[in-house]
Scaffold this active site. Structure first.
Site, PDB file in Angstrom:
ATOM      1  N   CYS A 172       0.822  -1.223   0.000  1.00  0.00           N
ATOM      2  CA  CYS A 172       0.000   0.000   0.000  1.00  0.00           C
ATOM      3  C   CYS A 172       0.847   1.260   0.000  1.00  0.00           C
ATOM      4  CB  CYS A 172      -0.899   0.034   1.228  1.00  0.00           C
ATOM      5  SG  CYS A 172      -2.309  -1.022   1.052  1.00  0.00           S
ATOM      6  N   CYS A 316      14.968   2.822  -2.005  1.00  0.00           N
ATOM      7  CA  CYS A 316      13.576   2.821  -2.464  1.00  0.00           C
ATOM      8  C   CYS A 316      12.775   3.603  -1.421  1.00  0.00           C
ATOM      9  CB  CYS A 316      13.065   1.397  -2.676  1.00  0.00           C
ATOM     10  SG  CYS A 316      12.946   0.418  -1.177  1.00  0.00           S
TER      11      CYS A 316
END
Ligand SMILES: [Zn+2]
Length: 358
Positions: A172, A316
């Site tokens: 998510c 990331c």
């Protein structure tokens, strides 16, 4: 309600529900189960409350940012209904702790957001013969079912014997989710828990309910138990917890440096090549100066753009995808590549608050 009655209320009062995760799905589920008067409500979670998650993690408020989700959830649920025994399990839901945790409850609500935990909760629930109420959300879509081979339905592994390749299914935080959506799916999970406790109605055992918020449509799929399933099949081959991180390819124990170490190297003008393996839309939201974007899915075809000997830091959002990138690059002969622990999220928290969190 006649369908619940005094006997139903009494059943609810003696029921024990374990909620894995106090995030987007666990928040609405736990709030309504507490309000409904479930006797014992267990929570497992290891994260802190983060401001960027409050649009969906409604157990927590702005005053809780930085606290353990477990502490904030316990306070909120006790405030809502002091008669519910809220048990905050301050452990990781792992192969070591899961069997003992699940044994203490009648029903499990899986509100986790990662594959190792999902397979673990599935396997342990199958072995303990406890219904495992599944929910997942992705952007504008969500789905729910009840995995319970002992009640005639399939388990998660009947549907997905193998996890997806790491990095191909974003969570998510990475892919985004409509904040309201987990409210719907989490409440479906709570309703299924109550029906299982009351022994009333038709549960989602053997059915997957899919919800598309953009089209405002519910669809239903029938599910069957796979007699060849390695966990719930007729001749199971997996009968004890496995190494779920390895199984799902999500090991993150690769060589890494901290955001502070990266900052120091950059400030000292040491040669560092910084590679960002997130998606382009994420880089538009927030980026670290000097980072070059190579999304993880393109890394295979673009790795020749990198130097096998140059000191390379991969980052990331939170450090998971970049750990996979590091693993992949090292396997391809890049000896000097390391992960940025905590990703751009940690960079924003600890180095540069001007980098937007998402
Ligand atoms: Zn199965």
């Amino acid at each position: 309600m006649p369908e619940v009655g005094a006997e139903g209320q009494a059943r609810l009062k003696t029921a024990r529900v374990l909620c894995i995760g106090a995030g987007g799905l666990g928040s609405p589920a736990a709030l309504y189960l507490a309000a409904a008067g479930v006797g014992k409500l267990g929570l497992v979670d290891f994260d802190d409350v983060d401001l960027s998650n409050l649009q969906r993690q409604i157990l927590h408020g702005t005053k809780d940012v930085g606290r353990l989700k477990l502490d904030s959830a316990r306070d909120r649920l006790r405030d809502l209904n002091p008669n519910v025994a809220v048990v905050a399990h301050e452990v990781r839901f792992s192969a070591d702790t899961a069997p003992d945790l699940v044994a203490q409850y009648d029903v499990v609500i899986d509100g986790c957001d990662n594959f190792p935990t999902r397979y673990l909760s599935n396997d342990v629930c199958v072995w303990a013969k406890k219904p495992n109420i599944y929910g997942s959300v992705f952007r504008f879509e969500g789905q729910s079912t009840v995995f319970a081979p002992h009640l005639g339905g399939p388990c998660y592994r009947c549907l997905f014997p193998e996890p997806p390749p790491p990095g191909t299914v974003p969570n998510c935080a990475e892919a985004g989710v409509l904040g309201v959506l987990p409210g719907i799916i989490g409440l479906i999970q709570a309703i299924e828990a109550i029906k299982l406790i009351l022994g009333n109605g038709e549960t989602l055992v053997g059915r997957l309910l899919h919800f598309d918020a953009l089209k405002m449509k519910f669809r239903e799929f029938n599910l069957r138990r796979d007699t060849q399933c390695p966990v719930c099949g007729d001749a199971p081959t997996i009968t004890a917890p496995v190494d779920y991180e390895s199984f799902c390819g999500t090991r993150t124990d690769v060589p890494a440096i901290s955001v502070h170490e990266l900052k120091r190297r950059l400030d000292d003008n040491e040669p560092v090549r910084l590679i960002d393996v997130r998606e382009p839309f994420e880089a538009e939201l927030a980026r670290i100066d000097s980072a070059e974007l190579i999304p993880l899915r393109q890394l295979g075809e673009r790795m020749e753009e990198l130097d096998r000997d140059a000191y390379t830091v991969v980052h990331c959002h939170t450090g998971l995808r970049s750990a996979q990138a590091v693993q992949f690059l090292r396997a391809n002969g890049f000896r000097n590549v390391v992960n940025l622990a905590g990703g751009i999220d940690a960079w924003s928290d600890e180095i540069d608050p001007n980098v937007q969190k998402y």
